[in-house]
Design an enzyme around this catalytic site. Structure first.
Site, PDB file in Angstrom:
ATOM      1  N   GLU A 274       0.820  -1.205   0.000  1.00  0.00           N
ATOM      2  CA  GLU A 274       0.000   0.000   0.000  1.00  0.00           C
ATOM      3  C   GLU A 274       0.862   1.267   0.000  1.00  0.00           C
ATOM      4  OE1 GLU A 274      -2.951   0.650   3.218  1.00  0.00           O
ATOM      5  OE2 GLU A 274      -4.405  -0.006   1.738  1.00  0.00           O
ATOM      6  N   HIS A 295       8.320 -26.460   1.251  1.00  0.00           N
ATOM      7  CA  HIS A 295       7.755 -27.627   0.574  1.00  0.00           C
ATOM      8  C   HIS A 295       6.626 -27.257  -0.374  1.00  0.00           C
ATOM      9  CE1 HIS A 295      10.236 -30.202   3.067  1.00  0.00           C
ATOM     10  NE2 HIS A 295      10.007 -29.302   4.006  1.00  0.00           N
ATOM     11  N   LYS A 406     -13.248   1.720  -2.229  1.00  0.00           N
ATOM     12  CA  LYS A 406     -14.117   1.997  -1.080  1.00  0.00           C
ATOM     13  C   LYS A 406     -15.286   2.880  -1.516  1.00  0.00           C
ATOM     14  CE  LYS A 406     -11.736   2.094   3.384  1.00  0.00           C
ATOM     15  NZ  LYS A 406     -11.038   2.896   4.382  1.00  0.00           N
TER      16      LYS A 406
END
Ligand SMILES: O=P(O)(O)OC[C@H]1O[C@H](O)[C@H](O)[C@@H](O)[C@@H]1O
Length: 434
Positions: A274, A295, A406
């Site tokens: 951000e 792994h 938003k």
């Protein structure tokens, strides 16, 4: 924190940075440091975050949470910078706490929320609702849902709610209306840089952690900020990550070798993404965990595209546990070792395997995962990020791209007139159906 950038040198890795390149970059670090110090001196927006260790008052935080100090569980409602700092701290230090269960509601998946609420002993649970703006839809919606769950259970939520928010806004109005315990977010500190304020420390206080030690660790890291990357671990990290990105390592895989630091990698991802993802620039953070992801992802890190920096975070001291012996000869080597020795050997082997394949990596060492060292790690990575922002020349402390979505969401829900919402209707489709 200590930082070893040896495996990011061009003599080891490609991409890598030469010693001469580092020397040249150090001149830019000196200039960036002057800018950062001026910003700190004036408590400028964003730079003020680097003053938190001396500004945050642990007594005030403890006083605010006093009414809920004896609960069995704390449910923190927040998202992004209003959840990840607190979660990083309580997860990393869980073994040192007073046993209070810390639960975080940082998503709005209805089934998940319902399940989490059902698992909580509401009569001995407190609510910690955190939103800098006081307007974030996810946080406020979850708060309303949690309040109702308390009411349905016949538990008075007003007695056991702590609000952390700005001086004004819908959440502040709600806190005033119900006379809730409230603390203020500090001025000039964006959410992702607020772990060392009430935003990150209210949960730590309720869980019985040593706030002074966290802040002292951060203050000790602040004391290392100087005008040279060769003298400052935080700047060494930020400058190296920037230089490697400029040379093609557009991803940064954060790999702590401690289960308790798994959430820290999430916190780092928000900080890095951000803050630096602007103007077509930035390094994509990837979250991983040692040894588990050896792994799953190590194959790609060692043999895939040369577009990654791998950052290891490793504590020098950990709790340990013997591996019991066995009568199977091939397993005798395990019985002679401890889990801690196996963990350390796997870390060193993985680090060496990347270097042997010429893949850049950086080692961040902590003495151990404790309150002091964690404070130093959080502060150090914030300072590294601020420095990187200066080097990229981006606006480190804003997040316009997130605000866009938003606004679009609020527009869609009828929460106001937002032109961003129109883009949703304009979506291009090319559907392939069953
Ligand atoms: O603390 P709040 O105002 O609720 O914001 C919570 C989060 O919301 C946004 O999405 C921002 O991009 C984040 O930086 C912020 O931390």
């Amino acid at each position: 924190m200590d930082v070893d950038i040896g495996n990011a040198l061009a003599s080891v890795a490609s991409p890598g940075i030469s010693r001469e390149g580092l020397e040249r970059l150090d001149e830019r670090v000196a200039t960036a440091h002057e800018r950062i110090e001026a910003g700190r001196a004036n408590d400028e927006h964003g730079y003020a975050a680097l003053n938190l260790p001396e500004r945050t008052d642990p007594d005030a935080i403890r006083a605010a949470v006093e009414p809920v100090a004896d609960v069995d569980a704390l449910v923190t409602i927040g998202i992004g910078g209003s959840a990840l700092g607190a979660a990083t701290i309580t997860d990393a230090l869980a073994d040192a706490g007073d046993g209070t269960e810390a639960v975080y509601l940082d998503n709005i998946d209805p089934a998940w929320i319902t399940r989490r609420l059902e698992a909580l002993p509401l009569e001995s649970t407190a609510i910690n609702v955190v939103s800098r703006s006081g307007t974030t839809a996810e946080t406020l919606a979850n708060f309303l849902v949690v309040r109702e769950a308390f009411e349905d259970a016949g538990v008075d939520w007003t007695e056991r709610t702590v609000v952390t928010t700005g001086e004004s806004g819908p959440l502040r109005s709600l806190a005033n209306r119900h006379d809730l315990a409230a603390v203020s977010v500090p001025d000039g500190v964006p959410g992702r840089f607020s772990a060392l304020s009430a935003v990150g420390l209210v949960a730590a206080a309720v869980c019985g952690h040593d706030l002074e030690a966290i802040l002292e660790g951060a203050a000790a890291e602040a004391d290392t900020l100087t005008g040279s990357l060769f003298e400052c671990p935080a700047y060494a990290y930020g400058a190296t990550a920037y230089a490697l990105d400029a040379r093609g390592a557009s991803m940064n895989a954060m790999v702590p070798y401690a289960e308790s630091l798994e959430t820290y990698a999430e916190w780092f991802a928000q900080l890095w993404a951000e803050s630096l993802g602007k103007d077509d620039l930035g390094q994509t953070p990837v979250r991983a965990l040692g040894v588990t992801d050896q792994h799953s992802q190590l194959q790609l890190y060692r043999a895939g595209p040369r577009d990654k920096l791998v950052t290891f975070v490793t504590p020098r001291k950990t709790a340990d546990r013997d591996i019991p012996g066995t009568d199977v000869d091939e397993l005798a080597y395990l019985g002679d070792a401890t889990l801690g020795e196996l963990l350390e050997a796997e870390f060193e082997a993985t680090e060496a395997s990347l270097a042997a394949a010429g893949r850049p990596n950086v080692r961040v060492e902590l003495e151990s995962v404790d309150a002091f060292e964690l404070g130093g790690l959080l502060y150090g990575m914030e300072a590294a990020c601020v420095l990187a922002g200066e080097l990229y020349e981006v606006s480190t402390f804003t997040q316009p791209a997130v605000e866009w979505a938003k606004n679009a969401t609020r527009g869609l829900l009828g929460g106001g007139e937002f032109e961003e919402a129109e883009a949703v209707a304009e979506k291009t489709t090319l559907r392939v159906e069953r």
